[in-house]
Design an enzyme around this catalytic site. Structure first.
Site: not given
Length: 418
Positions: A169, A340
């Protein structure tokens, strides 16, 4: 040698839209790009939502210079196509193809966390059902995660440093940070930097679900709620973010539009656990501190943090702890959000797309809300912009990415001052 590095072009393929214009408009309006899965039966995994790119029509890019034609499309995985389209937009935004500079002074650092994982499943199934002779001869060059960076070089003629950073990530942020280093230290004059990802198969969702990482929430507006006490896992997304990084004097001499200066970069590792961040936040906090220090700033001078903010139980509280370590008393004053909340977690592309947000936030003086989050966890007690977006000058900001394996990356952007 130490040189200044600026951002002169942006490109994006996201669940909120293909192109920075559509993406940023969605961000400013607080739209949620998360949608219900409609490509496979969700009964087996229990995962109902995704961050799919819905408006990407590859035929729109056939024969577009720098992208791909119909024949090439059949020999490219989706993550590579996303990267090419985002790169094309970023170069158009920069206003040049840089053909006037030494090609060995132009690099490409574009990473992917897992590359063509869906293609692997498809070809392996073919292997089991139809035999070895039916496996595509293009499988390997389509699947390997460095192919996005390699293909961009083939399309642009950039022959300098070219590699694929894979740190889960944190991939996109590490790629931008390392590109910054290459230019700052004199090895390159320009670099295409970012991340790209596309994992849509039920197999991939099953893998993440079985490790208890994905939310089972079926409400697209409440599935990704970073820092909220009711958060229950992240939403798996896809897309690509690309930035054109350029040496300041070169950009200035050609009259380039400059979004922001890349002031600093911090990279550390927890050395703690395969998937859980370090509870104390020490290593991630050190990454933030290194980036801020390199930018010549004090924590109190940072206006905004684009957090990793995954909407998972462990990440959000441990990232909060890391921010407190890095910022001290200033932690209570800095604005924090998580992109997000609107697009889910784009894995290797996440940090790159969030860096696009960081650059636009500095350009326009706008900090988006953490959409959907209403009641922060007791251990998440900072200002996560849950009451709406904020119009304010952003002179300096950082973006955090924390990857499985303990990989931490932070970049610090700031307004350009002569």
């Amino acid at each position: 040698m130490s040189r200044r590095v600026v951002i002169t072009g942006l490109g994006a393929v996201t669940p909120l839209g293909t192109g920075v214009g559509k993406f940023w408009e969605g961000i400013r309006q607080g739209k949620v790009g998360i949608s219900l899965i409609d490509t496979f039966d969700t009964a087996n995994t229990g995962v109902k939502v995704c961050g799919f790119v819905r408006d990407f029509n590859e035929e729109d890019y056939f024969d577009v210079k720098g992208c791909f034609d119909k024949k090439e499309s059949k020999r490219m995985d989706r993550f590579t196509k996303y990267a090419l389209v985002a790169t094309h937009e970023a170069l158009m935004d920069a206003g040049t193809d840089f053909s006037d500079i030494d090609p060995y002074r132009a690099g490409v650092l574009v990473g992917s966390g897992i590359g063509g994982i869906d293609l692997t499943l498809t070809e392996y199934t073919k292997f089991l059902e139809k035999g070895a002779g039916r496996v595509s001869p293009f499988y390997v060059p389509m699947m390997i995660s460095n192919m996005a960076a390699g293909t961009i070089s083939m399309k642009t003629g950039f022959r300098g440093a070219n590699f694929d950073i894979t740190t889960a990530c944190a991939t996109g942020t590490h790629s931008i940070g390392e590109a910054f280093r290459k230019i700052k230290d004199g090895y390159l004059d320009v670099c295409i930097a970012g991340g790209t990802e596309s994992a849509r198969s039920e197999f991939t969702y099953a893998a993440f679900s079985n490790m208890k990482a994905l939310t089972k929430c079926d409400d697209v507006n409440k599935a990704s709620v970073p820092f909220d006490k009711d958060r229950s896992g992240f939403v798996l997304g896809e897309g690509s973010g690309i930035l054109i990084l350029e040496e300041y004097e070169h950009a200035k001499s050609r009259g380039a539009k400059i979004y922001a200066e890349v002031g600093g970069y911090g990279a550390t590792c927890d050395g703690y656990h395969m998937t859980s961040p370090m509870p104390s936040g020490e290593a991630a906090g050190m990454g933030m501190s290194l980036a801020i220090k390199e930018a010549g700033l004090e924590p109190s001078q940072v206006d905004y943090i684009n957090a990793h903010g995954t909407s998972t139980g462990l990440n959000d509280k441990y990232e909060t702890a890391a921010i407190k370590l890095a910022f001290g008393d200033a932690a209570k004053k800095v604005k924090i959000n998580s992109t997000k909340s609107m697009i889910g977690h784009l894995l290797g592309a996440a940090g790159a797309v969030e860096a696009v947000v960081l650059a636009k936030s500095i350009e326009e003086g706008f900090i988006h809300a953490t959409v959907g989050t209403t009641t922060p966890d007791e251990e998440c007690d900072l200002d996560y912009c849950i009451n709406g977006s904020i119009e304010q000058e952003v002179n300096a900001a950082i973006s955090n990415s924390l990857g499985f394996g303990g990989h931490n990356a932070t970049v610090c952007f700031k307004k350009v001052r002569d």
